[in-house]
Write a protein that holds these residues in place. Structure first.
Motif, mmCIF file in Angstrom:
data_model
loop_
_atom_site.group_PDB
_atom_site.id
_atom_site.type_symbol
_atom_site.label_atom_id
_atom_site.label_comp_id
_atom_site.label_asym_id
_atom_site.label_seq_id
_atom_site.Cartn_x
_atom_site.Cartn_y
_atom_site.Cartn_z
ATOM 1 N N MET A 1 -58.427 43.958 12.936
ATOM 2 C CA MET A 1 -57.819 43.288 13.866
ATOM 3 C C MET A 1 -58.719 42.838 15.080
ATOM 4 S SD MET A 1 -53.921 44.737 14.333
ATOM 5 C CE MET A 1 -54.403 46.698 14.078
ATOM 6 N N ARG A 2 -58.709 41.841 15.396
ATOM 7 C CA ARG A 2 -59.855 41.224 16.365
ATOM 8 C C ARG A 2 -59.275 41.085 17.706
ATOM 9 N NH1 ARG A 2 -62.905 36.742 12.649
ATOM 10 N NH2 ARG A 2 -63.879 38.179 11.185
ATOM 11 N N ARG A 3 -60.325 41.142 18.656
ATOM 12 C CA ARG A 3 -59.798 40.880 20.146
ATOM 13 C C ARG A 3 -60.107 39.218 20.195
ATOM 14 N NH1 ARG A 3 -61.322 44.332 17.872
ATOM 15 N NH2 ARG A 3 -63.552 44.046 18.524
ATOM 16 N N CYS A 4 -59.479 38.695 21.354
ATOM 17 C CA CYS A 4 -59.601 37.372 21.599
ATOM 18 C C CYS A 4 -59.561 37.134 23.068
ATOM 19 C CB CYS A 4 -58.756 36.555 21.001
ATOM 20 S SG CYS A 4 -58.531 34.973 21.381
ATOM 21 N N LEU A 5 -60.560 36.278 23.754
ATOM 22 C CA LEU A 5 -60.347 36.145 25.439
ATOM 23 C C LEU A 5 -59.880 34.499 25.358
ATOM 24 C CD1 LEU A 5 -63.589 38.006 26.311
ATOM 25 C CD2 LEU A 5 -61.040 38.314 26.967
ATOM 26 N N CYS A 6 -59.316 34.391 26.440
ATOM 27 C CA CYS A 6 -58.761 33.043 26.854
ATOM 28 C C CYS A 6 -59.864 32.332 27.666
ATOM 29 C CB CYS A 6 -57.735 33.037 27.702
ATOM 30 S SG CYS A 6 -56.862 31.506 27.946
ATOM 31 N N SER B 1 -72.362 34.897 29.314
ATOM 32 C CA SER B 1 -71.204 35.533 29.216
ATOM 33 C C SER B 1 -70.626 35.627 27.977
ATOM 34 C CB SER B 1 -70.164 34.484 30.021
ATOM 35 O OG SER B 1 -70.446 34.611 31.422
ATOM 36 N N LEU B 2 -70.757 34.550 27.127
ATOM 37 C CA LEU B 2 -70.450 34.483 25.600
ATOM 38 C C LEU B 2 -71.189 35.477 24.747
ATOM 39 C CD1 LEU B 2 -70.185 30.703 25.016
ATOM 40 C CD2 LEU B 2 -68.306 32.320 24.979
ATOM 41 N N LYS B 3 -72.463 35.684 25.275
ATOM 42 C CA LYS B 3 -73.688 36.741 24.421
ATOM 43 C C LYS B 3 -72.859 37.970 24.850
ATOM 44 C CE LYS B 3 -78.049 38.345 24.261
ATOM 45 N NZ LYS B 3 -79.601 38.037 25.029
ATOM 46 N N LYS B 4 -72.488 38.430 26.003
ATOM 47 C CA LYS B 4 -72.282 39.609 26.481
ATOM 48 C C LYS B 4 -70.737 39.863 25.881
ATOM 49 C CE LYS B 4 -74.364 40.003 30.932
ATOM 50 N NZ LYS B 4 -74.226 40.134 32.500
ATOM 51 N N LEU B 5 -69.810 39.024 25.785
ATOM 52 C CA LEU B 5 -68.559 39.079 24.966
ATOM 53 C C LEU B 5 -68.461 39.603 23.930
ATOM 54 C CD1 LEU B 5 -66.413 36.279 26.725
ATOM 55 C CD2 LEU B 5 -66.449 38.673 27.121
ATOM 56 N N GLN B 6 -69.738 38.709 23.048
ATOM 57 C CA GLN B 6 -69.989 39.358 21.556
ATOM 58 C C GLN B 6 -70.211 40.571 21.549
ATOM 59 O OE1 GLN B 6 -72.397 35.812 20.353
ATOM 60 N NE2 GLN B 6 -70.715 35.572 18.559
ATOM 61 N N GLU B 7 -71.294 40.587 22.350
ATOM 62 C CA GLU B 7 -71.801 42.276 22.313
ATOM 63 C C GLU B 7 -70.866 43.320 22.459
ATOM 64 O OE1 GLU B 7 -75.111 41.964 25.134
ATOM 65 O OE2 GLU B 7 -76.468 41.053 23.772
ATOM 66 N N LEU C 1 -64.088 44.407 35.202
ATOM 67 C CA LEU C 1 -62.821 44.790 34.862
ATOM 68 C C LEU C 1 -62.531 44.080 33.468
ATOM 69 C CD1 LEU C 1 -61.003 44.497 38.097
ATOM 70 C CD2 LEU C 1 -61.350 46.450 37.017
ATOM 71 N N LEU C 2 -63.041 42.936 33.364
ATOM 72 C CA LEU C 2 -62.890 42.291 31.818
ATOM 73 C C LEU C 2 -63.304 43.085 30.791
ATOM 74 C CD1 LEU C 2 -62.104 39.991 29.818
ATOM 75 C CD2 LEU C 2 -64.178 38.796 30.769
ATOM 76 N N PHE C 3 -64.402 43.430 30.873
ATOM 77 C CA PHE C 3 -65.283 44.361 29.900
ATOM 78 C C PHE C 3 -64.615 45.605 29.709
ATOM 79 C CE2 PHE C 3 -68.818 41.540 30.955
ATOM 80 C CZ PHE C 3 -68.832 40.672 29.566
ATOM 81 N N LYS C 4 -64.084 46.366 30.694
ATOM 82 C CA LYS C 4 -63.693 47.362 30.856
ATOM 83 C C LYS C 4 -62.290 47.437 29.976
ATOM 84 C CE LYS C 4 -65.423 49.876 34.776
ATOM 85 N NZ LYS C 4 -65.032 50.261 36.169
ATOM 86 N N SER C 5 -61.635 46.250 30.118
ATOM 87 C CA SER C 5 -60.180 45.900 29.554
ATOM 88 C C SER C 5 -60.313 45.885 27.926
ATOM 89 C CB SER C 5 -59.645 44.729 30.076
ATOM 90 O OG SER C 5 -59.020 44.807 31.259
ATOM 91 N N THR C 6 -61.390 45.096 27.632
ATOM 92 C CA THR C 6 -61.740 44.833 26.258
ATOM 93 C C THR C 6 -62.036 46.204 25.257
ATOM 94 O OG1 THR C 6 -64.085 44.494 26.347
ATOM 95 C CG2 THR C 6 -62.671 42.378 26.489
ATOM 96 N N GLN C 7 -62.865 46.934 26.281
ATOM 97 C CA GLN C 7 -63.308 48.360 25.753
ATOM 98 C C GLN C 7 -61.838 49.227 25.451
ATOM 99 O OE1 GLN C 7 -66.401 49.713 28.481
ATOM 100 N NE2 GLN C 7 -67.848 48.385 27.612
ATOM 101 N N LEU C 8 -60.951 49.119 26.418
ATOM 102 C CA LEU C 8 -59.611 49.747 26.165
ATOM 103 C C LEU C 8 -58.902 49.459 25.245
ATOM 104 C CD1 LEU C 8 -57.762 51.830 27.343
ATOM 105 C CD2 LEU C 8 -56.959 50.322 28.913
ATOM 106 N N LEU C 9 -58.983 48.116 25.047
ATOM 107 C CA LEU C 9 -57.993 47.634 23.877
ATOM 108 C C LEU C 9 -58.549 47.933 22.557
ATOM 109 C CD1 LEU C 9 -55.855 45.495 22.791
ATOM 110 C CD2 LEU C 9 -57.375 43.573 23.049
#
Length: 278
Positions: A1-6, A19-25, A256-264
């Motif tokens: 299952m994948r995560r997705c960001l609006c 930002s896109l690069k960091k999100l991928q990482e 906070l965004l990156f922490k949220s993705t890590q928690l999810l």
């Protein structure tokens, strides 16, 4: 299952490419594009092409607060034209998230019936278009000034049961559901029939009726929700739908965004591994 960001949250970052690069990482593999007004089709397609070239999957959110039938006609035309272009240029059928209707000074029964007409018309107009639809559960507020249809698990199921065999899937919005629980008019966990129809999720936290907060700042039972999805074979995407203007110090939003993705990510992995093990 994948995560997705609006994608609209990317406006909070000074450099979108970085930002896109960091999100991928950080493990994000899909972006959701939201259309809030009439679209510039060429520019919209360029955004889709860029994300696909970077390796992201893309999902789509139609305009949320539309007035039916006036705004609806440009919305549906945009959805049809863009879907055909995407299928032709990029060879995939886009998933569009759609809202039930809302109204001011309208009875709930009238709003429900108008939403049934709206959804049937939407399905009829798009039946031969290369696209799929998911209906999102909404929320209402204590003042009840603006009323939304589909503000409960039960009402979403009622709407879908009014459709013919070719009906939308469900976009389960975690924060909206939690807001309705806080109002005391919704059960915390949805019925099995609702969960089995879920094809997409909007993930954000909610506290004291404030939604779209980073995970961990509210009362959404994230683990319980994900456990239900995993045990019912959910294969869709999680769209992280948090927004910077709901945060006391917006400068903290990227962290906070990156922490949220890590928690999810950690909860999804833990619940998936536990389900497979047992």
């Amino acid at each position: 299952m994948r995560r997705c960001l609006c994608c609209n949250i990317l406006q909070a970052f000074p450099d979108i490419d970085e930002s896109l690069k960091k999100l991928q990482e950080s493990g994000v593999s899909s972006i959701e594009l939201k259309a809030t007004q009439r679209l510039n089709h060429p520019l919209f397609l360029k955004a889709v092409e860029k994300l696909l070239n970077l390796g992201f999957d893309v999902t789509f959110h139609s305009a949320g607060r539309i007035q039916y039938p006036t705004d609806y006609y440009w919305q549906i035309q945009d959805m049809i034209e863009i879907s055909k272009m995407i299928y032709h240029d990029f060879h995939f059928k886009p998933l569009w998230i759609v809202h039930p209707l809302f109204g001011v000074g309208v009875s709930r029964n009238r709003l429900f019936q108008d939403t049934v007409v709206y959804l049937k018309e939407l399905l009829e107009k798009t039946k031969d278009v290369p696209m799929t639809l998911a209906l999102e559960n909404l929320r209402n507020r204590p003042d009840n000034e603006r009323v939304h249809a589909g503000d409960s698990y039960h009402e979403i199921l009622r709407l879908l049961n009014e459709m013919d065999s070719c009906c939308p899937g469900v976009c389960w919005d975690f924060g909206h559901a939690c807001a309705m629980v806080e109002l005391g008019v919704e059960q915390e966990l949805p019925p099995d029939e609702f969960v089995k129809r879920v094809v997409h999720c909007h993930v954000h936290d909610c506290r004291l009726q404030v939604t779209h907060l980073p995970l961990g700042m509210g009362n959404v039972p994230l683990r319980d929700f994900i456990r239900l999805l995993v045990r019912n074979g959910f294969q869709g995407k999680f769209n992280m739908e948090i927004v910077p203007y709901k945060i006391k110090h917006p400068a903290e939003f990227p962290d906070l965004l990156f922490k949220s993705t890590q928690l999810l990510q950690s909860v999804v992995l833990e619940e998936t591994e536990q389900f497979v093990t047992h």
